[in-house]
Design an enzyme around this catalytic site. Sequence first.
Site, short mmCIF file in Angstrom:
data_model
loop_
_atom_site.label_atom_id
_atom_site.label_comp_id
_atom_site.label_asym_id
_atom_site.label_seq_id
_atom_site.Cartn_x
_atom_site.Cartn_y
_atom_site.Cartn_z
N ARG A 23 -6.09 -47.89 -13.35
CA ARG A 23 -6.03 -46.78 -12.37
C ARG A 23 -4.96 -45.72 -12.69
NH1 ARG A 23 -10.23 -48.85 -10.91
NH2 ARG A 23 -10.92 -49.06 -8.76
N SER A 44 -10.80 -47.57 -1.79
CA SER A 44 -9.65 -48.49 -1.81
C SER A 44 -8.40 -47.68 -1.53
CB SER A 44 -9.49 -49.12 -3.19
OG SER A 44 -10.58 -49.93 -3.50
N GLU A 61 -3.19 -45.92 -3.56
CA GLU A 61 -4.03 -45.54 -4.70
C GLU A 61 -4.45 -44.06 -4.67
OE1 GLU A 61 -7.26 -44.91 -7.20
OE2 GLU A 61 -7.78 -45.43 -5.16
N1 EPU Z 1 -10.91 -59.79 -0.67
C1 EPU Z 1 -10.61 -60.50 0.46
N2 EPU Z 1 -10.62 -59.84 1.65
C2 EPU Z 1 -10.90 -58.52 1.75
C3 EPU Z 1 -11.20 -57.78 0.58
C4 EPU Z 1 -11.19 -58.44 -0.62
O1 EPU Z 1 -10.35 -61.69 0.42
O2 EPU Z 1 -10.89 -58.01 2.86
C5 EPU Z 1 -10.98 -60.51 -1.94
C6 EPU Z 1 -12.44 -60.65 -2.36
O3 EPU Z 1 -13.08 -61.72 -1.75
C7 EPU Z 1 -12.31 -60.85 -3.85
C8 EPU Z 1 -11.09 -60.00 -4.19
O4 EPU Z 1 -10.39 -59.77 -2.98
O5 EPU Z 1 -12.02 -62.19 -4.13
C9 EPU Z 1 -11.46 -58.72 -4.88
O6 EPU Z 1 -12.28 -57.92 -4.04
P1 EPU Z 1 -13.39 -56.91 -4.62
O7 EPU Z 1 -14.21 -57.58 -5.65
O8 EPU Z 1 -14.07 -56.30 -3.45
O9 EPU Z 1 -12.59 -55.81 -5.40
P2 EPU Z 1 -11.19 -55.08 -5.16
O10 EPU Z 1 -10.23 -55.58 -6.17
O11 EPU Z 1 -10.80 -55.20 -3.71
C10 EPU Z 1 -11.68 -53.13 -6.81
C11 EPU Z 1 -11.60 -51.63 -6.82
C12 EPU Z 1 -12.80 -51.00 -6.10
C13 EPU Z 1 -14.06 -51.50 -6.77
C14 EPU Z 1 -14.08 -53.02 -6.67
C15 EPU Z 1 -15.29 -53.65 -7.31
C16 EPU Z 1 -9.23 -51.09 -6.89
C17 EPU Z 1 -8.05 -50.51 -6.17
N3 EPU Z 1 -10.36 -51.20 -6.20
O12 EPU Z 1 -11.55 -53.56 -5.47
O13 EPU Z 1 -12.72 -49.59 -6.28
O14 EPU Z 1 -15.22 -50.94 -6.17
O15 EPU Z 1 -12.91 -53.56 -7.35
O16 EPU Z 1 -15.12 -53.68 -8.67
O17 EPU Z 1 -9.09 -51.44 -8.06
C18 EPU Z 1 -11.87 -47.61 -5.24
O18 EPU Z 1 -11.06 -47.53 -6.19
O19 EPU Z 1 -11.88 -46.76 -4.32
C19 EPU Z 1 -12.76 -48.75 -5.18
C20 EPU Z 1 -13.56 -48.95 -4.13
#
Ligand code: EPU
Length: 342
Positions: free
Chosen positions: A163, A237, A333
Amino acid sequence: MIDLQENVLLRDLTTFKIGLGRARYLTTITERQQVPELYQKAQELNLPVVILGEGSNSIAPDRDLEAIVALNRIKGIEQLSETELRAGAGEFLDDLVAYATERGLCGIESLSGVPGSVGAAPIQNVGAYGQDISQVLIELEAFDTVTGEFVVLNSTDCGFTYRESIFKQQAKGRYFITSITVKLHHKQPQPPFYTSLQNYIEQHHLTDFSPAKLRQYILAVRGSKIPDYHQVPSAGSFFKNALITKSQLDDIEKSFGTVPFAEPIGDLIKIPTGWMIDQAGLRGRLFHGVKIDDNNALILLNDSAKTFADLTQAVAEIQQIIKDKFGVAIEQEPINITAIGR
Ligand code: EPU
């Protein structure tokens, strides 16, 4: 010709719809050739230029911005070779993804449905479901405000990390990106995919992994996890995932059990901030009119907040709760809109 509109509310140019500040001037850039003209105009007016794409990762301030805000709307997608595509920075990133997947090209299908413009993608090294733009970007063209010339930067020049890129750091405000070129491929990805995508594929017994099909699956997964900013204002995010040390991870796991998605990055480990906010019991909580999404704790929604000050307070309180509970400092972010040097 540079057409200037005066005193425009900045929040209307963003998807988070917060902040009281106005832009001194607003202009829309549709042609590459207008860019040098824009900077000449800025020099005449002695004002800095602030570039905005779709405003889906930008937060407006409360104070007025003594600047020319330029909306980058330079369009055009072309196929340069069998696997290389060039897109104008003012295209929607998702239109580039659709263009690629329709042609059977692999490499950016996981970015399906990511909001924002093509030009913003390298700035924050946009990523989702295991892909990010740094993996496919071979070069970009930009106007360099230091030399007053158009330049071509390659992927290494961009200094990509998670990022991050030079465009958010040492080169902030220096370049006006006009187009990017990506190199894709025809080799279809195979399972296992990124966990949430893999789960969807297994639940639905899917076996076709063509880029067009993967695009459909990703859109379905995203739709179920990420609220649409057209319905409730948000900036996706709101926090970056956190980079912590192995001993920090051990401490966290002693109290909270296994951390999902923990991923080594160099000497550090990236853990999901959404998981921490969730563990802290904050899903659905309202802070100064800013709501933590009911289903996805990484996403802040603008429920009823009006000012940037409301948001700042909300963010500080959430950061403090996470710091107290996990000993981890979480970082915002989206980018706060500021005029460099002012
Ligand atoms: N999780 C929780 N509770 C929540 C949210 C997430 O326990 O309320 C856990 C999920 O169960 C999972 C882990 O956190 O085990 C990761 O969650 P997720 O796969 O949804 O991805 P993320 O790391 O929260 C990142 C990006 C998103 C992107 C997703 C999917 C960043 C800051 N965010 O989110 O990007 O869509 O991966 O690849 O890196 C964005 O940048 O605006 C964005 C939406």
